[in-house]
Design a protein around this motif. Structure first.
Motif, PDB file in Angstrom:
ATOM      1  N   THR A 134       0.822   4.194  -1.221  1.00  0.00           N
ATOM      2  CA  THR A 134       0.115   5.317  -1.231  1.00  0.00           C
ATOM      3  C   THR A 134      -0.886   5.731  -0.104  1.00  0.00           C
ATOM      4  O   THR A 134      -1.336   6.800  -0.159  1.00  0.00           O
ATOM      5  CB  THR A 134      -0.467   5.733  -2.691  1.00  0.00           C
ATOM      6  N   SER A 135      -0.979   4.614   0.722  1.00  0.00           N
ATOM      7  CA  SER A 135      -1.986   4.766   1.457  1.00  0.00           C
ATOM      8  C   SER A 135      -1.904   6.010   2.726  1.00  0.00           C
ATOM      9  O   SER A 135      -2.739   6.460   3.064  1.00  0.00           O
ATOM     10  CB  SER A 135      -2.521   3.516   2.199  1.00  0.00           C
TER      11      SER A 135
ATOM     12  N   VAL B  37      -0.134  11.281  -4.259  1.00  0.00           N
ATOM     13  CA  VAL B  37      -0.239  10.067  -4.626  1.00  0.00           C
ATOM     14  C   VAL B  37       0.252   9.828  -6.167  1.00  0.00           C
ATOM     15  O   VAL B  37       1.236   8.922  -6.215  1.00  0.00           O
ATOM     16  CB  VAL B  37      -1.614   9.403  -4.548  1.00  0.00           C
ATOM     17  N   ASN B  38       0.056  10.753  -6.946  1.00  0.00           N
ATOM     18  CA  ASN B  38       0.401  10.506  -8.545  1.00  0.00           C
ATOM     19  C   ASN B  38       1.834  10.389  -8.682  1.00  0.00           C
ATOM     20  O   ASN B  38       2.418   9.655  -9.462  1.00  0.00           O
ATOM     21  CB  ASN B  38      -0.313  11.704  -9.274  1.00  0.00           C
TER      22      ASN B  38
ATOM     23  N   LEU C 151       2.966   6.964  -7.860  1.00  0.00           N
ATOM     24  CA  LEU C 151       2.343   6.102  -8.767  1.00  0.00           C
ATOM     25  C   LEU C 151       3.361   6.156 -10.078  1.00  0.00           C
ATOM     26  O   LEU C 151       3.427   5.251 -10.959  1.00  0.00           O
ATOM     27  CB  LEU C 151       0.896   6.348  -9.099  1.00  0.00           C
TER      28      LEU C 151
ATOM     29  N   PHE D 130      -5.200   2.615 -11.208  1.00  0.00           N
ATOM     30  CA  PHE D 130      -3.737   2.390 -11.298  1.00  0.00           C
ATOM     31  C   PHE D 130      -3.594   0.787 -11.739  1.00  0.00           C
ATOM     32  O   PHE D 130      -2.685   0.409 -12.641  1.00  0.00           O
ATOM     33  CB  PHE D 130      -2.961   2.848 -10.075  1.00  0.00           C
TER      34      PHE D 130
ATOM     35  N   GLU E  61       0.867  -1.153   0.026  1.00  0.00           N
ATOM     36  CA  GLU E  61      -0.081  -0.094   0.153  1.00  0.00           C
ATOM     37  C   GLU E  61       0.782   1.303  -0.024  1.00  0.00           C
ATOM     38  O   GLU E  61       0.904   2.039   1.009  1.00  0.00           O
ATOM     39  CB  GLU E  61      -1.074   0.081   1.074  1.00  0.00           C
TER      40      GLU E  61
ATOM     41  N   THR F 143      -2.540  -2.518  -3.125  1.00  0.00           N
ATOM     42  CA  THR F 143      -3.070  -1.086  -3.288  1.00  0.00           C
ATOM     43  C   THR F 143      -4.656  -1.196  -3.355  1.00  0.00           C
ATOM     44  O   THR F 143      -5.187  -1.999  -3.761  1.00  0.00           O
ATOM     45  CB  THR F 143      -2.397  -0.435  -4.612  1.00  0.00           C
ATOM     46  N   HIS F 144      -5.182   0.127  -3.165  1.00  0.00           N
ATOM     47  CA  HIS F 144      -6.625   0.252  -3.379  1.00  0.00           C
ATOM     48  C   HIS F 144      -6.549   1.201  -4.369  1.00  0.00           C
ATOM     49  O   HIS F 144      -7.929   1.498  -4.884  1.00  0.00           O
ATOM     50  CB  HIS F 144      -7.299   0.956  -2.144  1.00  0.00           C
ATOM     51  N   GLU F 145      -5.756   1.577  -5.297  1.00  0.00           N
ATOM     52  CA  GLU F 145      -5.819   2.387  -6.563  1.00  0.00           C
ATOM     53  C   GLU F 145      -6.307   1.623  -7.801  1.00  0.00           C
ATOM     54  O   GLU F 145      -5.660   0.946  -8.385  1.00  0.00           O
ATOM     55  CB  GLU F 145      -4.744   3.235  -6.595  1.00  0.00           C
TER      56      GLU F 145
END
Length: 603
Positions: free
Chosen positions: A527-528, A535-536, A539, A561, A525, A556-558
């Motif tokens: 970016t959490s 975040v970007n 990523l 992405f 995770e 991840t939860h993206e």
């Protein structure tokens, strides 16, 4: 595409009013010539006056009273016997502190080791020598010859003896004092150091282990330097107590400072002046130790504070120099240059490894977190793992990196089992040092970064290549600078993690993991813990990595992405993989109702 709308002909366009013209130079105010009056704080002024009055009263009482015997004080302050006793006190303090903290460090490491026997022995040592009063300990050591007539060096439980000495001649009062102070100091200092070790976040231990750093290197390069901020105040307090505690050596008739003073005032009966001689010398010793403490604490504050406190000389200079006069005509400071854009990943790192997970199960306190999980990750692929919190995603990643030991099942990377050595049909569980060595091929980027806060950005990235891969430090730093340039942080090489934003810290963590050129890179995770605006930037770096051939496993939860970069998407629920496949299939036409329910909530 930007478009410009033209006004139709014969239509008047109202113009914005013109900006007012700047005032002539003759009408400008010369602010630099104005007198600056600092803010007034009446309460501070009153407090200062009261303090000065009290200090004056105390000094008048002490210096103006002839019974203090200041002429006698001046006569004996630099007398040779006093200076000899002072020197012996300093030597006892230095030896007791150095030997005591060296032994105490070993005891503290033993207290937190995985060996029950070492922990028990260290605890017993601390229990015994914290229980015995220092004076009693000194007397026992000074009378050791009554218990043992000789001290010998040889092979225990045999008659083989290499050397032998008389205990009475060997254990002099000075040596008895050194040994006693060392044993007493070690018992207390070990608990101070152990407390500092326990204060270091567990994530730092895991990050060091994930890099494959040897355990000794973890202790002395990662954990203890961070623990020093907690250790130092108590440690110097203990050293100051030791400096005063050397006066207990008077019981051995050892002529240190306090015993020497006693001998003198028993002869001339000038008790108070001679006690003041000892008091002032102790004040000087402790003042020097306090100054050293401040400088050492400042050294270990690097990385923990955004701005280091000024040095003693810096404070003095700031107090003496005149305050800067502001000027509106001064040229503005140059703006910080924008960070260089991340360089392209011009060449790949190590060939991506193939990951095979076979029927892996893991439980915590009877709760099954992974339930017979099997997964095949092809070499050079990008696999994204989805699922709600508590579904076992992070535990699966940590098991692949062997930060978690599985209860059953096997994990292999390029055919080599994680945690085992195969010889024919036999598996041998690897020792910790072998696990650390293999772990270098599996990099990990943590949710909360877990950068080493006491090391600069450059050293964070270069540390593992030096220790694990054996690169010369200059070569490792060159590699680190290259990687930092690739994640767009070349200009932050000398900064400390606390001085970076969350997105920048995560990019440094990625560069640190890449420095070992791993076959497999795990993202838990990534970016959490970041603000949406950051975040970007993380990523984008991962997208670039996806093109290098390194095998990536990303929790991840993206969802967007995952759809863009993943070759394979895995969905976990209650410790099981319930659906996996190509992103287009899994994310757009899922077969399992649980996955459809999950996507409906997150999309």
């Amino acid at each position: 595409m930007n478009t410009t709308t033209l006004a139709p002909p014969n239509v008047a366009i109202e113009q914005a009013p013109a900006a007012p013209a700047p005032a002539p130079a003759s009408r400008r105010r010369d602010y630099a010539s104005l007198r600056i009056v600092p803010a007034r704080y009446p309460a501070r002024t009153v407090g200062t006056i009261i303090s000065l009055v009290l200090m004056g009263a105390v000094l008048n009482s002490v210096l103006g009273n002839p019974r203090w015997g200041w002429p006698v004080f001046a006569e004996w302050f630099f007398a040779e016997p006093v200076l000899v006793g002072l020197g012996r006190t300093l030597v006892l303090t230095a030896l007791g502190a150095a030997l005591g903290f060296t032994l105490g460090t070993g005891l503290a490491l033993a207290r937190v080791s995985r060996s029950p026997l070492l922990r028990a022995l260290a605890w017993t040592f601390v229990w015994i020598f914290r229980s015995i009063p220092l004076i009693v300990l000194l007397l026992i050591l000074n009378n050791l010859g009554y218990l043992y007539e000789t001290v010998w060096l040889g092979v225990p439980f045999t008659n083989i003896t290499w050397a032998e000495w008389s205990t009475t001649q060997l254990v002099t009062p000075f040596l008895a004092a050194v040994i006693g102070l060392t044993l007493n100091q070690a018992a207390y200092s070990s608990e101070i150091i152990r407390g500092g070790i326990l204060s270091v976040d567990q994530g730092q231990h895991e990050a060091a282990a994930a890099l494959g750093l040897p355990r000794r290197h973890q202790a002395f390069r990662i954990v203890l330097p961070q623990a020093m901020r907690s250790i130092l105040p108590s440690a110097f307090n203990d050293i100051i107590g030791l400096a005063k505690g050397t006066s207990n050596a008077y019981i051995l008739a050892l002529p240190e400072l306090f015993y020497t003073i006693q001998i003198i005032y028993r002869r001339n009966l000038e008790v108070i002046p001679l006690l003041m001689v000892a008091t002032v010398w102790y004040l000087i010793i402790l003042s020097v130790l306090s100054i050293i403490q401040a400088q050492v604490e400042r050294h270990y504050a690097r990385g923990a504070l955004r701005q280091l406190p000024p040095t003693l000389l810096g404070r003095a200079w700031a107090w003496l120099r005149p305050a800067p006069v502001p000027s509106v005509d001064a040229a503005p400071a140059a703006a910080d240059e924008p960070p260089a854009r991340a360089a392209a990943w011009t060449h790949s790192h190590s060939r991506g490894g193939q990951v095979e997970v076979q029927a892996v199960s893991k439980s915590y306190n009877g709760v099954r977190v992974l339930n017979h999980v099997s997964l095949h990750v092809p070499s050079g692929s990008v696999t994204v793992i989805l699922g709600q919190s508590g579904s076992g995603k992070s535990t699966l990643l940590r098991s692949i990196n062997h930060l978690e030991r599985v209860d059953s099942g096997f994990i292999a990377i390029d055919g080599e089992l994680v945690g085992y050595r195969q010889e024919g049909d036999t598996l041998y569980e690897l020792k910790e040092k072998d696990i650390l060595s293999r772990r270098a091929d599996v990099g990990m980027v943590f949710q909360n970064f877990n950068l080493f806060p006491h090391l600069s950005v450059l050293d964070n990235v270069a540390e593992a290549p030096v220790s694990v891969r054996g690169l010369p430090r200059a070569e490792a730093q060159a590699l680190a600078r290259e990687l930092l340039a690739r994640v767009g942080l070349a200009h932050k090489a000398d900064a400390f993690p606390r001085q970076l934003s969350g997105g920048q810290q995560q990019r440094v963590a990625i560069a640190r993991a890449l420095a070992l050129k791993p076959k497999v890179l795990l993202f838990d995770e990534p970016t959490s813990a970041l603000d949406p605006e950051l975040v970007n930037e993380v990523l984008d770096v991962i997208k670039e990595l996806a093109r290098t051939g390194t095998t990536l496993l990303i929790v991840t939860h993206e969802i967007g992405f995952a759809r863009e970069v993943a070759d394979h998407v895995v969905f976990m629920d209650q410790g099981r993989i319930i659906e996996s496949g190509h992103p287009d299939k899994v994310l757009q036409q899922p077969d399992q109702p649980r996955l459809r329910e999950f996507l409906a909530k997150v999309l």
